[in-house]
Write a protein that holds these residues in place. Sequence first.
Motif, PDB file in Angstrom:
ATOM      1  N   VAL A 197       0.831  -1.202   0.000  1.00  0.00           N
ATOM      2  CA  VAL A 197       0.000   0.000   0.000  1.00  0.00           C
ATOM      3  C   VAL A 197       0.870   1.258   0.000  1.00  0.00           C
ATOM      4  O   VAL A 197       0.598   2.224  -0.727  1.00  0.00           O
ATOM      5  CB  VAL A 197      -0.962  -0.017   1.202  1.00  0.00           C
ATOM      6  N   SER A 198       1.922   1.262   0.814  1.00  0.00           N
ATOM      7  CA  SER A 198       2.781   2.446   0.844  1.00  0.00           C
ATOM      8  C   SER A 198       3.470   2.660  -0.499  1.00  0.00           C
ATOM      9  O   SER A 198       3.651   3.804  -0.937  1.00  0.00           O
ATOM     10  CB  SER A 198       3.813   2.325   1.960  1.00  0.00           C
ATOM     11  N   THR A 199       3.830   1.572  -1.188  1.00  0.00           N
ATOM     12  CA  THR A 199       4.419   1.703  -2.522  1.00  0.00           C
ATOM     13  C   THR A 199       3.415   2.300  -3.498  1.00  0.00           C
ATOM     14  O   THR A 199       3.766   3.127  -4.352  1.00  0.00           O
ATOM     15  CB  THR A 199       4.907   0.334  -3.025  1.00  0.00           C
ATOM     16  N   LEU A 200       2.158   1.904  -3.369  1.00  0.00           N
ATOM     17  CA  LEU A 200       1.115   2.480  -4.230  1.00  0.00           C
ATOM     18  C   LEU A 200       0.955   3.971  -3.974  1.00  0.00           C
ATOM     19  O   LEU A 200       0.688   4.744  -4.909  1.00  0.00           O
ATOM     20  CB  LEU A 200      -0.211   1.757  -3.991  1.00  0.00           C
ATOM     21  N   VAL A 201       1.110   4.402  -2.732  1.00  0.00           N
ATOM     22  CA  VAL A 201       1.062   5.841  -2.433  1.00  0.00           C
ATOM     23  C   VAL A 201       2.193   6.546  -3.176  1.00  0.00           C
ATOM     24  O   VAL A 201       1.988   7.609  -3.788  1.00  0.00           O
ATOM     25  CB  VAL A 201       1.158   6.092  -0.924  1.00  0.00           C
ATOM     26  N   GLY A 202       3.381   5.957  -3.158  1.00  0.00           N
ATOM     27  CA  GLY A 202       4.495   6.551  -3.895  1.00  0.00           C
ATOM     28  C   GLY A 202       4.232   6.645  -5.381  1.00  0.00           C
ATOM     29  O   GLY A 202       4.553   7.655  -6.021  1.00  0.00           O
ATOM     30  N   ILE A 203       3.632   5.617  -5.947  1.00  0.00           N
ATOM     31  CA  ILE A 203       3.293   5.633  -7.373  1.00  0.00           C
ATOM     32  C   ILE A 203       2.286   6.741  -7.678  1.00  0.00           C
ATOM     33  O   ILE A 203       2.416   7.470  -8.667  1.00  0.00           O
ATOM     34  CB  ILE A 203       2.749   4.261  -7.804  1.00  0.00           C
ATOM     35  N   ALA A 204       1.280   6.872  -6.820  1.00  0.00           N
ATOM     36  CA  ALA A 204       0.261   7.909  -7.034  1.00  0.00           C
ATOM     37  C   ALA A 204       0.868   9.303  -6.942  1.00  0.00           C
ATOM     38  O   ALA A 204       0.480  10.210  -7.690  1.00  0.00           O
ATOM     39  CB  ALA A 204      -0.863   7.746  -6.013  1.00  0.00           C
ATOM     40  N   ILE A 205       1.845   9.486  -6.055  1.00  0.00           N
ATOM     41  CA  ILE A 205       2.527  10.778  -5.967  1.00  0.00           C
ATOM     42  C   ILE A 205       3.349  11.021  -7.229  1.00  0.00           C
ATOM     43  O   ILE A 205       3.333  12.123  -7.801  1.00  0.00           O
ATOM     44  CB  ILE A 205       3.412  10.818  -4.705  1.00  0.00           C
ATOM     45  N   ASP A 206       4.066  10.001  -7.693  1.00  0.00           N
ATOM     46  CA  ASP A 206       4.850  10.141  -8.928  1.00  0.00           C
ATOM     47  C   ASP A 206       3.974  10.549 -10.107  1.00  0.00           C
ATOM     48  O   ASP A 206       4.410  11.312 -10.977  1.00  0.00           O
ATOM     49  CB  ASP A 206       5.543   8.816  -9.256  1.00  0.00           C
ATOM     50  N   LYS A 207       2.753  10.057 -10.141  1.00  0.00           N
ATOM     51  CA  LYS A 207       1.854  10.339 -11.261  1.00  0.00           C
ATOM     52  C   LYS A 207       1.072  11.625 -11.072  1.00  0.00           C
ATOM     53  O   LYS A 207       0.240  11.979 -11.919  1.00  0.00           O
ATOM     54  CB  LYS A 207       0.902   9.158 -11.466  1.00  0.00           C
ATOM     55  N   GLY A 208       1.300  12.328  -9.977  1.00  0.00           N
ATOM     56  CA  GLY A 208       0.620  13.598  -9.747  1.00  0.00           C
ATOM     57  C   GLY A 208      -0.801  13.459  -9.262  1.00  0.00           C
ATOM     58  O   GLY A 208      -1.533  14.451  -9.196  1.00  0.00           O
ATOM     59  N   MET A 209      -1.216  12.248  -8.907  1.00  0.00           N
ATOM     60  CA  MET A 209      -2.573  12.048  -8.403  1.00  0.00           C
ATOM     61  C   MET A 209      -2.697  12.473  -6.940  1.00  0.00           C
ATOM     62  O   MET A 209      -3.790  12.812  -6.477  1.00  0.00           O
ATOM     63  CB  MET A 209      -2.976  10.582  -8.565  1.00  0.00           C
ATOM     64  N   ILE A 210      -1.592  12.399  -6.228  1.00  0.00           N
ATOM     65  CA  ILE A 210      -1.498  12.883  -4.855  1.00  0.00           C
ATOM     66  C   ILE A 210      -0.396  13.930  -4.824  1.00  0.00           C
ATOM     67  O   ILE A 210       0.652  13.765  -5.457  1.00  0.00           O
ATOM     68  CB  ILE A 210      -1.191  11.726  -3.878  1.00  0.00           C
ATOM     69  N   GLU A 211      -0.614  15.016  -4.087  1.00  0.00           N
ATOM     70  CA  GLU A 211       0.339  16.120  -4.097  1.00  0.00           C
ATOM     71  C   GLU A 211       1.681  15.730  -3.489  1.00  0.00           C
ATOM     72  O   GLU A 211       2.734  16.143  -3.972  1.00  0.00           O
ATOM     73  CB  GLU A 211      -0.241  17.308  -3.332  1.00  0.00           C
ATOM     74  N   GLY A 212       1.652  14.960  -2.430  1.00  0.00           N
ATOM     75  CA  GLY A 212       2.872  14.571  -1.742  1.00  0.00           C
ATOM     76  C   GLY A 212       2.540  14.044  -0.365  1.00  0.00           C
ATOM     77  O   GLY A 212       1.373  14.036   0.052  1.00  0.00           O
TER      78      GLY A 212
END
Length: 396
Positions: A197-212
């Motif tokens: 799950v934490s890796t998925l958060v990193g992926i979402a941040i890389d893709k700009g879906m999450i700000e940081g």
Amino acid sequence: CGSSDNEPEIAGNDGGDKAEAVEVENIPPSLADTAGFVKAESDTEIALIAAASDEDGSITSYLWKQVSGPFVELNGYETHRVSFRTPDSEEPVSLGFQLTVVDDDSDSTSMDITVAVSFGGDNKRDYWPTKSWRTANPEEHGVDAEKLQEALNFARNETNAWSMLVVKNGYLVAESYYRNGGRHNAYEIQSATKSFVSTLVGIAIDKGMIEGVDQPINELLPEFFSDEPDDWRNDITLEHSLTMTWGYDWPGDYFLADPEHPLWLWKDEAERFDIALNRDQGHEPGTYFIYDSTSSHFLSGALTSATGMSTFEFAQNHLFGPLGITQPDGSPIVWKQDPKGFYEGGFGMEITPRQMAKLGYLILNEGRWEYQQIVSKEWVQKATQPQVVTYVPGMS
């Protein structure tokens, strides 16, 4: 765009059937991509070949030109076959090309093709275990066989251990199963789910879906938070959930053999987010670690909100799919959901040991898998550094 037979079909063909397809040389069939491009490795000679309908000799000219990406020298740009060497880049790049053919009636047809180029460097591997792991003798990869046997004996005598796998240099050099274990047995991996799950958060941040990681969770799940500006819960960020420092008064998920532990009571509730947020504050967010699986569940909720798809679907598209993580029969893995349909953030994933090892190998390769940067190198570096003092013996 790539077709199933590894011949990219024409895109935007507006001039009849003169230019039907472009074939690609030196691209392994396993790397043919159906999403609009073909993939290549850096510093590789690639040839694009116009497979045009020219049985009657009606095509009078070909013209290739590069339309995007770092400059490459085209050889044979006025023939049906153009070649070039991909740039030796430290970062993935895309090269865009356009082919125009003209027939004897002066009618022209154009098409586009993109070649995605992976970065080079020390991160190259002679193979990737997307389909399966290759095995090797431990000695071939510098593993002390005597020490390895000590480890295997330890695992065999540990009543809670069902398997032990050791991967060195990308090769499976040891694989043992005990008790209920088995190569094709998927297990619920409990809190190791959190690493996915934490890796998925990193992926979402890389893709700009999450700000940081500094983004407040209430921006992603506002329906569960108070509108009061002074509510301390509104200061809780994704980083606080990732590091389990979000400040709640909680006994910690340490003594779960107790059937009355609050975690088990919370797990059975339908309104999990509301119940978790309505606990008392014990510390300022970011100042004190308490092992708390409820915080990880908020990460799953945040992913669902930010990406517009379930955590499982996002994982299938951006993690499980590229890494080839499936059940032994090739079907999607099992991942449990809460009563509201959110996928469990702190536990609940079922996976085989061989598939689980792929996440470790992804992290070992700094987020790269085959010809893709699955999660950024920067995320991996930060995720593998100490984040917080835990004050819990044996847990750093």
